[in-house]
Motif scaffolding. Structure first.
Motif, short mmCIF file in Angstrom:
data_model
loop_
_atom_site.label_atom_id
_atom_site.label_comp_id
_atom_site.label_asym_id
_atom_site.label_seq_id
_atom_site.Cartn_x
_atom_site.Cartn_y
_atom_site.Cartn_z
N MET A 245 32.70 35.08 48.80
CA MET A 245 33.74 34.82 48.91
C MET A 245 34.66 35.93 48.32
SD MET A 245 34.51 32.52 51.56
CE MET A 245 36.02 32.98 51.86
N ALA A 246 34.80 36.40 46.90
CA ALA A 246 35.61 37.16 46.08
C ALA A 246 35.50 38.85 46.47
CB ALA A 246 35.24 37.02 44.16
N LYS A 247 33.79 38.81 47.55
CA LYS A 247 33.61 39.57 47.78
C LYS A 247 34.92 39.95 48.90
CE LYS A 247 31.19 43.90 47.34
NZ LYS A 247 31.56 44.83 46.25
N ALA A 248 34.90 39.36 49.69
CA ALA A 248 35.46 39.14 51.22
C ALA A 248 37.20 39.55 51.10
CB ALA A 248 35.22 38.28 52.37
N ALA A 249 37.85 38.97 49.99
CA ALA A 249 38.89 38.00 50.14
C ALA A 249 40.03 38.87 48.35
CB ALA A 249 39.08 36.71 49.75
N PHE A 250 39.11 39.38 47.82
CA PHE A 250 39.48 39.26 46.40
C PHE A 250 40.44 41.40 46.34
CE2 PHE A 250 39.18 42.24 42.36
CZ PHE A 250 39.99 41.14 41.46
N PRO A 251 39.52 42.21 47.20
CA PRO A 251 39.69 43.55 47.37
C PRO A 251 42.09 43.51 48.19
CG PRO A 251 38.01 43.93 48.40
CD PRO A 251 38.07 42.43 47.99
N GLY A 252 41.81 42.71 48.70
CA GLY A 252 42.69 42.55 49.48
C GLY A 252 44.10 42.08 49.17
N MET A 253 43.57 41.06 47.87
CA MET A 253 44.52 40.27 47.01
C MET A 253 45.02 41.37 45.95
SD MET A 253 42.74 36.45 46.05
CE MET A 253 41.99 35.41 47.20
N ARG A 254 44.08 42.86 45.85
CA ARG A 254 44.90 43.26 45.08
C ARG A 254 45.09 43.88 45.43
NH1 ARG A 254 40.18 46.84 41.24
NH2 ARG A 254 41.22 49.14 42.20
N GLU A 255 44.79 44.73 46.65
CA GLU A 255 45.83 45.79 47.38
C GLU A 255 47.09 45.07 47.44
OE1 GLU A 255 44.27 46.61 51.22
OE2 GLU A 255 42.47 47.91 50.20
N ARG A 256 47.35 44.26 47.57
CA ARG A 256 48.44 43.31 48.06
C ARG A 256 49.61 43.14 46.77
NH1 ARG A 256 45.73 40.72 51.83
NH2 ARG A 256 45.07 38.71 50.87
N GLY A 257 48.88 43.02 45.13
CA GLY A 257 49.37 42.27 44.08
C GLY A 257 49.84 41.16 44.29
N TRP A 258 48.50 40.24 44.81
CA TRP A 258 48.80 38.74 44.48
C TRP A 258 47.90 38.22 45.14
CZ3 TRP A 258 49.14 33.70 46.00
CH2 TRP A 258 49.75 32.41 44.92
N GLY A 259 47.25 37.39 44.00
CA GLY A 259 45.98 36.53 44.32
C GLY A 259 46.00 35.35 43.84
N ARG A 260 44.83 34.18 43.80
CA ARG A 260 44.64 33.02 43.53
C ARG A 260 43.16 32.82 44.05
NH1 ARG A 260 48.71 34.74 40.61
NH2 ARG A 260 50.44 33.36 40.49
N ILE A 261 42.34 32.35 43.11
CA ILE A 261 40.89 32.29 42.92
C ILE A 261 40.84 31.21 42.18
CG2 ILE A 261 38.48 33.00 42.84
CD1 ILE A 261 38.82 35.72 43.78
N VAL A 262 40.19 30.46 42.44
CA VAL A 262 39.93 29.00 41.50
C VAL A 262 38.47 28.62 42.23
CG1 VAL A 262 40.50 26.63 41.19
CG2 VAL A 262 42.52 28.39 42.06
N ASN A 263 37.90 28.37 41.01
CA ASN A 263 35.96 28.26 41.64
C ASN A 263 35.95 26.35 40.79
OD1 ASN A 263 35.63 30.83 42.28
ND2 ASN A 263 35.62 31.28 40.13
N ILE A 264 35.23 25.96 41.80
CA ILE A 264 34.91 24.83 41.26
C ILE A 264 33.30 24.48 40.71
CG2 ILE A 264 34.04 22.10 41.75
CD1 ILE A 264 37.84 23.61 42.84
N GLY A 265 33.70 24.49 38.95
CA GLY A 265 32.71 24.47 38.66
C GLY A 265 32.08 23.28 38.25
N SER A 266 31.41 22.42 37.20
CA SER A 266 31.01 21.26 36.92
C SER A 266 31.41 20.69 35.07
CB SER A 266 30.04 20.20 37.57
OG SER A 266 29.05 19.62 37.48
N ILE A 267 30.77 19.56 35.12
CA ILE A 267 30.66 19.23 33.93
C ILE A 267 29.42 19.66 33.42
CG2 ILE A 267 30.24 16.97 34.56
CD1 ILE A 267 31.35 15.32 31.88
N ASN A 268 28.40 19.30 34.67
CA ASN A 268 26.55 19.16 33.99
C ASN A 268 26.85 21.23 34.19
OD1 ASN A 268 26.81 16.70 34.21
ND2 ASN A 268 26.16 16.55 37.06
N GLY A 269 27.49 21.72 34.40
CA GLY A 269 27.63 22.85 34.65
C GLY A 269 28.18 23.76 32.50
#
Length: 240
Positions: free
Chosen positions: A113-137
């Motif tokens: 998902m980052a590979k798909a969306a990150f380049p556009g966010m970077r080009e536009r100068g704004w983006g937010r990525i939140v990854n849901i981890g876990s207490i078990n991680g």
């Protein structure tokens, strides 16, 4: 123009709460799901949020899915990598397929998902990525070497990608939920669940909406100085 967000695994449980919270804050949301079409249709009818089907473990499907969302809703500004599965088993009994499926979905999905969306966010100068981890991680869990490894990997992935995005206005953060009152936890035998709750200092399971509020903070317009962080929302069960 409203920001556009994709929430993977966004039609049920924690993902549904995140999708609804973002929509309620004026964000246009695309809720991704993998297989349960009936559940997704009911979600869309109930919330008015459009749902999109693809498997986050499939790299090309993620590229195509993000492209479809952008064609229909506009550039993707926010990605919440929430999709995850469990295939619990001790190492001695765990198959390679059980290992790989969890790694590919839970950790690989973040990369795809980052590979798909990150380049556009970077080009536009704004983006937010939140990854849901876990207490078990963070703490590990018996019978979850695959899940714990994938979720722990998410925390490292978050810190590394945050360094790539920081000077371009793209923040990357993680949330590590504790035990949340979802369908998955509800399936735990009552006696086992009681032992889990007994270890949570606040004395209860978390609510999906409490995770969603954390996502709202990390995806906000005024959260640009927070990146590479992991927000633990676990009732004090693991302080890390």
């Amino acid at each position: 123009m409203a920001r556009v967000a994709i929430v993977t695994g966004g039609t049920r449980g924690i993902g549904e709460a995140i999708s609804v919270a973002l929509k309620d804050h004026g964000i246009t949301v695309a809720a991704n799901y993998a297989g349960n079409e009936e559940r997704a249709r009911a979600f869309t009818e109930r919330t008015g949020i459009k749902s999109y089907k693809w498997d986050v473990a499939d790299h090309q499907a993620c590229l195509d899915g993000v492209a479809q969302v952008e064609a229909e809703l506009g550039p993707v500004d926010i990605v919440v990598n929430n999709a995850g599965i469990t295939r619990d088993s001790t190492l001695l009994k765990q198959t390679w397929e059980q290992w790989q499926e969890v790694i590919d979905t839970n950790l690989g999905g973040c990369f795809n998902m980052a590979k798909a969306a990150f380049p556009g966010m970077r080009e536009r100068g704004w983006g937010r990525i939140v990854n849901i981890g876990s207490i078990n991680g963070q703490a590990g869990q018996y019978g979850q070497v695959n899940y714990a490894a994938a979720k722990s990997g998410i925390h490292g992935f978050t810190k590394a990608l945050a360094q790539e995005g920081a000077r371009f206005g793209v923040t990357v953060n993680a949330i590590a939920p504790g035990y949340i009152d979802t369908d998955m936890v509800a399936a735990v035998p009552p006696d086992v669940l009681a032992k889990i709750v007994a270890k949570i200092p606040v004395g209860r399971l978390g609510k999906a909406e409490e995770i969603a509020r954390g996502v709202l903070f990390l995806t906000g317009e005024d959260s640009g100085f927070v990146t590479g962080s992991t927000l633990s929302i676990n009732g004090g069960q693991h302080m890390y």
